[in-house]
Write a protein that holds these residues in place. Sequence first.
Motif, mmCIF file in Angstrom:
data_model
loop_
_atom_site.group_PDB
_atom_site.id
_atom_site.type_symbol
_atom_site.label_atom_id
_atom_site.label_comp_id
_atom_site.label_asym_id
_atom_site.label_seq_id
_atom_site.Cartn_x
_atom_site.Cartn_y
_atom_site.Cartn_z
ATOM 1 N N PHE A 1 -4.697 1.408 -1.784
ATOM 2 C CA PHE A 1 -5.153 0.164 -1.184
ATOM 3 C C PHE A 1 -5.669 -0.788 -2.265
ATOM 4 O O PHE A 1 -5.487 -2.012 -2.167
ATOM 5 C CB PHE A 1 -6.256 0.444 -0.160
ATOM 6 C CG PHE A 1 -5.765 1.150 1.085
ATOM 7 C CD1 PHE A 1 -4.408 1.379 1.306
ATOM 8 C CD2 PHE A 1 -6.665 1.571 2.050
ATOM 9 C CE1 PHE A 1 -3.964 2.016 2.449
ATOM 10 C CE2 PHE A 1 -6.236 2.204 3.197
ATOM 11 C CZ PHE A 1 -4.885 2.437 3.398
ATOM 12 N N SER A 2 -6.313 -0.276 -3.296
ATOM 13 C CA SER A 2 -6.866 -1.122 -4.359
ATOM 14 C C SER A 2 -5.756 -1.818 -5.133
ATOM 15 O O SER A 2 -5.833 -3.021 -5.413
ATOM 16 C CB SER A 2 -7.719 -0.284 -5.316
ATOM 17 O OG SER A 2 -8.832 0.249 -4.644
ATOM 18 N N LYS A 3 -4.697 -1.065 -5.487
ATOM 19 C CA LYS A 3 -3.591 -1.674 -6.230
ATOM 20 C C LYS A 3 -2.844 -2.685 -5.369
ATOM 21 O O LYS A 3 -2.400 -3.724 -5.854
ATOM 22 C CB LYS A 3 -2.634 -0.597 -6.727
ATOM 23 C CG LYS A 3 -3.226 0.303 -7.811
ATOM 24 C CD LYS A 3 -2.228 1.360 -8.257
ATOM 25 C CE LYS A 3 -2.840 2.256 -9.337
ATOM 26 N NZ LYS A 3 -1.907 3.326 -9.762
ATOM 27 N N ALA A 4 -2.715 -2.377 -4.076
ATOM 28 C CA ALA A 4 -2.067 -3.321 -3.164
ATOM 29 C C ALA A 4 -2.894 -4.603 -3.056
ATOM 30 O O ALA A 4 -2.346 -5.710 -3.019
ATOM 31 C CB ALA A 4 -1.887 -2.696 -1.788
ATOM 32 N N ALA A 5 -4.223 -4.453 -3.011
ATOM 33 C CA ALA A 5 -5.095 -5.617 -2.943
ATOM 34 C C ALA A 5 -4.935 -6.490 -4.193
ATOM 35 O O ALA A 5 -4.889 -7.715 -4.099
ATOM 36 C CB ALA A 5 -6.552 -5.172 -2.790
ATOM 37 N N ASP A 6 -4.843 -5.842 -5.365
ATOM 38 C CA ASP A 6 -4.641 -6.609 -6.603
ATOM 39 C C ASP A 6 -3.308 -7.350 -6.574
ATOM 40 O O ASP A 6 -3.224 -8.510 -7.015
ATOM 41 C CB ASP A 6 -4.685 -5.666 -7.816
ATOM 42 C CG ASP A 6 -6.080 -5.108 -8.063
ATOM 43 O OD1 ASP A 6 -7.053 -5.687 -7.553
ATOM 44 O OD2 ASP A 6 -6.191 -4.060 -8.749
ATOM 45 N N ARG A 7 -2.256 -6.690 -6.097
ATOM 46 C CA ARG A 7 -0.938 -7.322 -6.055
ATOM 47 C C ARG A 7 -0.938 -8.538 -5.118
ATOM 48 O O ARG A 7 -0.290 -9.553 -5.422
ATOM 49 C CB ARG A 7 0.096 -6.297 -5.573
ATOM 50 C CG ARG A 7 1.517 -6.819 -5.455
ATOM 51 C CD ARG A 7 2.197 -6.881 -6.805
ATOM 52 N NE ARG A 7 2.469 -5.539 -7.298
ATOM 53 C CZ ARG A 7 3.553 -4.822 -7.008
ATOM 54 N NH1 ARG A 7 4.482 -5.327 -6.223
ATOM 55 N NH2 ARG A 7 3.718 -3.609 -7.523
ATOM 56 N N LEU A 8 -1.674 -8.432 -4.010
ATOM 57 C CA LEU A 8 -1.677 -9.499 -3.007
ATOM 58 C C LEU A 8 -2.828 -10.483 -3.190
ATOM 59 O O LEU A 8 -2.943 -11.434 -2.420
ATOM 60 C CB LEU A 8 -1.771 -8.883 -1.602
ATOM 61 C CG LEU A 8 -0.570 -8.043 -1.155
ATOM 62 C CD1 LEU A 8 -0.923 -7.224 0.082
ATOM 63 C CD2 LEU A 8 0.635 -8.932 -0.877
ATOM 64 N N ASN A 9 -3.640 -10.256 -4.211
ATOM 65 C CA ASN A 9 -4.811 -11.100 -4.460
ATOM 66 C C ASN A 9 -5.748 -11.102 -3.253
ATOM 67 O O ASN A 9 -6.274 -12.133 -2.843
ATOM 68 C CB ASN A 9 -4.381 -12.522 -4.809
ATOM 69 C CG ASN A 9 -5.495 -13.323 -5.464
ATOM 70 O OD1 ASN A 9 -6.370 -12.746 -6.120
ATOM 71 N ND2 ASN A 9 -5.481 -14.629 -5.279
ATOM 72 N N ALA B 1 0.832 -1.202 0.000
ATOM 73 C CA ALA B 1 0.000 0.000 0.000
ATOM 74 C C ALA B 1 0.867 1.254 0.000
ATOM 75 O O ALA B 1 0.563 2.241 -0.675
ATOM 76 C CB ALA B 1 -0.930 -0.009 1.212
ATOM 77 N N ALA B 2 1.991 1.206 0.753
ATOM 78 C CA ALA B 2 2.900 2.337 0.784
ATOM 79 C C ALA B 2 3.636 2.495 -0.543
ATOM 80 O O ALA B 2 3.804 3.613 -1.053
ATOM 81 C CB ALA B 2 3.897 2.159 1.925
ATOM 82 N N GLU B 3 4.076 1.392 -1.117
ATOM 83 C CA GLU B 3 4.807 1.453 -2.386
ATOM 84 C C GLU B 3 3.933 1.986 -3.512
ATOM 85 O O GLU B 3 4.388 2.797 -4.338
ATOM 86 C CB GLU B 3 5.301 0.043 -2.732
ATOM 87 C CG GLU B 3 6.029 -0.049 -4.070
ATOM 88 C CD GLU B 3 6.410 -1.485 -4.415
ATOM 89 O OE1 GLU B 3 6.465 -1.806 -5.616
ATOM 90 O OE2 GLU B 3 6.633 -2.273 -3.475
#
Length: 306
Positions: A23-31, A17-19
């Motif tokens: 939050f949405s992009k972090a959720a996609d990256r982490l599935n 989320a910080a990188e």
Amino acid sequence: MGQHITSLPALACFRFAAELESFSKAADRLNLTHGAVSRAVRLLEDDLGTPLFERRNRAVFLTDAGRRLAQVVARGLGEIEDEVQRIKEKHANAPITVSCEPTLMMRWLIPRMPQFHAAHPAAEVRLLAGGGPVTFGSGIDLAIRRNDFTWPDTYFSQHLFDEQIGPVCRPDMAAVFFGADRIHMNAKLLHTRTRPSAWTTWAEIIGDTHRSGNGQDFEHFYFSLQAAVAGLGVAIGPWQLVQNDIRDGLLVAPQGFHEDGSAYFLLSARELQSGSVSEMFGDWLRAVLCDESTPPNVEAQDDRRK
């Protein structure tokens, strides 16, 4: 004892989320879902007692505290991931010991091992002669076995090849030992204690009458095949064990080869780890067997039996 900080999964959510500052992009990256990432970050903020993001108009921005923590978390988790990868690679490249039935190892596997080393120069495979039941975890990683015994259901097994057998002798003795469609009654049959029913099995396959006289017994299969090369008599030769001698003109198989109902398998305690030396060896083994020629006269023999 220092105060417990929130879980690693929460730190991983915060890291992405910080990188990405999303939050949405972090959720996609982490599935994961957006809500799961948001709750993980909120848990971390509650533990620290300070906000890590400013939330404005559906966008998030790191606070000063969030930026400092993000640098430490990225560095710490990155070092953990690097060390985990190094451990995996070290384990994957560890030497393995393969137990193989002695005659198959001597006459088939060892002559082909230079091909494996050429394809995988960094892999170390140690060969150990052995047959019958095998126990893993006692210095043996893989085993090549004929299915003439029952192994535990928990073992991981991969089919290698079906056994095909036929009588073999020295080329210049073929006319002495063989007639038009059968072995002469005065031909000396070579037997082996490690597979005492070989000639009986062959007689059943071709529908002939088995005879036990005028023969010679040997302790191992290898000795009976070497005796055939020397011209002492006729041995039952499994295709994998005699194909090199047939190719080199040391043996002939006047009656061809037939499947005897048995097969060879590669056994291991569990499924082979991706990228491991065990997987490399198993893949190479099956590729070599797939590329090798099939026994001569098999189709002609099968046609005669129909």
